[in-house]
Motif scaffolding. Structure first.
Motif, PDB file in Angstrom:
ATOM      1  N   VAL A 197      39.217  76.966  55.205  1.00 44.50           N
ATOM      2  CA  VAL A 197      38.923  77.010  53.770  1.00 44.50           C
ATOM      3  C   VAL A 197      38.258  75.702  53.335  1.00 44.50           C
ATOM      4  O   VAL A 197      37.422  75.681  52.432  1.00 44.50           O
ATOM      5  N   ASP A 198      38.599  74.615  54.012  1.00 44.01           N
ATOM      6  CA  ASP A 198      38.030  73.305  53.659  1.00 44.01           C
ATOM      7  C   ASP A 198      36.521  73.227  53.866  1.00 44.01           C
ATOM      8  O   ASP A 198      35.876  72.298  53.378  1.00 44.01           O
ATOM      9  N   ASP A 199      35.966  74.171  54.620  1.00 43.93           N
ATOM     10  CA  ASP A 199      34.520  74.137  54.908  1.00 43.93           C
ATOM     11  C   ASP A 199      33.697  74.843  53.842  1.00 43.93           C
ATOM     12  O   ASP A 199      32.472  74.890  53.952  1.00 43.93           O
ATOM     13  N   LEU A 200      34.351  75.449  52.857  1.00 46.38           N
ATOM     14  CA  LEU A 200      33.636  76.386  51.985  1.00 46.38           C
ATOM     15  C   LEU A 200      33.255  75.786  50.641  1.00 46.38           C
ATOM     16  O   LEU A 200      34.035  75.048  50.027  1.00 46.38           O
ATOM     17  N   VAL A 201      32.066  76.150  50.201  1.00 44.11           N
ATOM     18  CA  VAL A 201      31.572  75.791  48.867  1.00 44.11           C
ATOM     19  C   VAL A 201      31.151  77.094  48.198  1.00 44.11           C
ATOM     20  O   VAL A 201      30.344  77.849  48.764  1.00 44.11           O
ATOM     21  N   ALA A 202      31.692  77.364  47.007  1.00 42.64           N
ATOM     22  CA  ALA A 202      31.373  78.630  46.324  1.00 42.64           C
ATOM     23  C   ALA A 202      30.225  78.426  45.331  1.00 42.64           C
ATOM     24  O   ALA A 202      30.353  77.615  44.413  1.00 42.64           O
ATOM     25  N   PRO A 203      29.107  79.154  45.504  1.00 50.23           N
ATOM     26  CA  PRO A 203      28.044  79.105  44.493  1.00 50.23           C
ATOM     27  C   PRO A 203      28.443  79.988  43.308  1.00 50.23           C
ATOM     28  O   PRO A 203      28.879  81.131  43.504  1.00 50.23           O
ATOM     29  N   LEU A 204      28.316  79.455  42.084  1.00 54.49           N
ATOM     30  CA  LEU A 204      28.737  80.189  40.889  1.00 54.49           C
ATOM     31  C   LEU A 204      27.646  80.120  39.829  1.00 54.49           C
ATOM     32  O   LEU A 204      26.978  79.090  39.681  1.00 54.49           O
ATOM     33  N   PHE A 205      27.514  81.215  39.088  1.00 61.53           N
ATOM     34  CA  PHE A 205      26.484  81.313  38.046  1.00 61.53           C
ATOM     35  C   PHE A 205      27.135  81.328  36.679  1.00 61.53           C
ATOM     36  O   PHE A 205      28.095  82.075  36.457  1.00 61.53           O
ATOM     37  N   VAL A 206      26.599  80.554  35.747  1.00 66.21           N
ATOM     38  CA  VAL A 206      27.098  80.586  34.375  1.00 66.21           C
ATOM     39  C   VAL A 206      25.912  80.826  33.442  1.00 66.21           C
ATOM     40  O   VAL A 206      24.872  80.182  33.564  1.00 66.21           O
ATOM     41  N   ARG A 207      26.099  81.810  32.570  1.00 63.60           N
ATOM     42  CA  ARG A 207      24.989  82.225  31.713  1.00 63.60           C
ATOM     43  C   ARG A 207      25.299  81.944  30.245  1.00 63.60           C
ATOM     44  O   ARG A 207      26.389  82.262  29.765  1.00 63.60           O
ATOM     45  N   GLU A 208      24.319  81.390  29.591  1.00 58.52           N
ATOM     46  CA  GLU A 208      24.471  81.072  28.171  1.00 58.52           C
ATOM     47  C   GLU A 208      24.369  82.340  27.337  1.00 58.52           C
ATOM     48  O   GLU A 208      23.557  83.221  27.645  1.00 58.52           O
ATOM     49  N   GLY A 209      25.193  82.428  26.283  1.00 60.88           N
ATOM     50  CA  GLY A 209      25.004  83.474  25.276  1.00 60.88           C
ATOM     51  C   GLY A 209      25.514  84.849  25.658  1.00 60.88           C
ATOM     52  O   GLY A 209      25.079  85.841  25.089  1.00 60.88           O
ATOM     53  N   ILE A 210      26.426  84.957  26.608  1.00 62.88           N
ATOM     54  CA  ILE A 210      27.013  86.281  26.893  1.00 62.88           C
ATOM     55  C   ILE A 210      28.506  86.244  26.545  1.00 62.88           C
ATOM     56  O   ILE A 210      29.137  85.192  26.590  1.00 62.88           O
ATOM     57  N   GLU A 211      29.013  87.420  26.225  1.00 60.24           N
ATOM     58  CA  GLU A 211      30.421  87.510  25.814  1.00 60.24           C
ATOM     59  C   GLU A 211      31.319  87.889  26.980  1.00 60.24           C
ATOM     60  O   GLU A 211      32.500  87.580  26.991  1.00 60.24           O
ATOM     61  N   GLU A 212      30.741  88.633  27.924  1.00 63.04           N
ATOM     62  CA  GLU A 212      31.518  89.143  29.064  1.00 63.04           C
ATOM     63  C   GLU A 212      30.780  88.783  30.349  1.00 63.04           C
ATOM     64  O   GLU A 212      29.554  88.756  30.360  1.00 63.04           O
TER      65      GLU A 212
END
Ligand code: PBG
Length: 326
Positions: free
Chosen positions: A28-43
């Motif tokens: 698990v120590d080897d992992l990096v999670a790519p994550l997306f965050v979007r402006e202006g959405i409710e859900e």
């Protein structure tokens, strides 16, 4: 003297024996999670071509990062999708831009328990979808783009990034970012250079995730590396290290395992590999058809990237892999 006959199967008899003699481990120590965050959405919005991946709201991003922390994943890399795009990508350095506000949220939420990385590029922020500002002829102006990257790096660092990861493949980008960070008092912010990044067809689903279309059917072949070239990757890596990179990345991963191995052999800094959107999507699609066991293939792929020599893997499988092996 004759040696007794070698019988490698002796070493494969039980799961415990196989564990004992394993040369490579995926942790698990080897992992990096790519994550997306979007402006202006409710859900949170699902990304159709990346099953299981979402464009997050600020709030759902916090929840995801807490879940990853609880699973032991040490790092995330954040990509932003702004409401407003323009010719230069100015939301990339707006202190109130989506990635900057999300970083502040995350720092509040998880403190130093998770390494906060940010992708540093302007393609998500430009209306033409290129990774830099265009010159009069429609090609990307290298040196004018460096100034934009410097501003974005400082904005990310001001907002709490631990690591900034320039992905635009402009010449001199690492030096420009390092000096801007140092001048702004951010000498503790590290640079993970997308050093050997190829102009790959495997980024397709990612561009859905970040709502990027390159204008006029364009491509990135003028700045990303050409797939036939492996030796050139070492030139790129050495350039980035000379310019002050702390860690280097090879991208994509599975189609470039030879490059990962070459880079590993040539340098002593941490080597990252990006298991990209297309590599993830192919396995998900086959698994959804019942054609293969998605979890098993996913873990085998991640292990093979480690075996090639990567120390850390950016992968959309990070959460699932952590659940499976944690
Ligand atoms: C550029 C960037 C891209 C990816 C990460 N950073 C897209 C591109 O170069 O076109 C692709 C990642 C993936 O496919 O998962 N900001």
């Amino acid at each position: 003297m004759a040696y007794p006959e070698s019988r490698p199967r002796r070493m494969r008899r039980s799961a415990a024996m196989r564990r004992l003699v394993a040369e490579t481990r995926l942790s698990v120590d080897d992992l990096v999670a790519p994550l997306f965050v979007r402006e202006g959405i409710e859900e949170p919005q699902p990304v159709a071509s990346l099953p299981g991946v979402f464009q997050h709201t600020r709030n759902s991003l916090r929840g995801e990062v807490v879940a990853l922390r609880d699973l032991g994943v040490p790092a995330v890399i954040i990509f932003g999708i702004p409401e407003r795009k323009d010719a230069v990508g100015s939301e990339a350095w707006n202190p109130d831009g989506i990635v900057q506000v999300a970083l502040c949220d995350l720092r509040d939420e998880v403190g130093d328990d998770v390494v906060l990385m940010t992708d540093l590029c302007v393609d998500e922020y430009t209306d033409h979808g290129h990774c830099g500002v265009l010159d009069g002829c429609g090609s990307v102006d290298n040196d004018a783009t460096l100034e934009l990257y410097a501003r974005a790096a400082v904005a990310q660092a001001d907002a709490g990034a631990d690591v900034t990861a320039p992905s635009g493949m402009m010449d001199g980008q690492v030096a420009a970012i390092r000096s801007a960070l140092d001048d702004a008092g951010h000498d503790q912010v590290a640079i993970l250079a997308y050093a050997a990044k190829y102009a790959s067809a495997l980024y397709g689903p990612f561009r859905d995730a970040v709502d990027v279309q390159i204008a006029d059917g364009g491509d990135r072949k003028g700045y990303q590396q050409d797939p036939p070239n492996a030796r050139e990757a070492l030139v790129e890596v050495c350039n980035d290290l000379d310019q002050g990179a702390d860690m280097v990345m090879v991208k994509p991963a599975l189609a470039y395992l030879d490059v990962i191995a070459d880079v590993r052999a040539a340098v002593d800094v941490p080597v990252a590999a990006y298991h990209v959107s297309g590599e993830y999507a192919m396995v998900q699609a086959a698994a959804a058809n019942g054609w293969l066991d998605g979890d098993a293939v996913g873990l085998e792929h991640l292990l093979s990237i480690r075996r090639a020599g990567a120390d850390m893997i950016l992968s959309y499988l990070a959460r699932r892999a952590a659940e499976l092996i944690g």
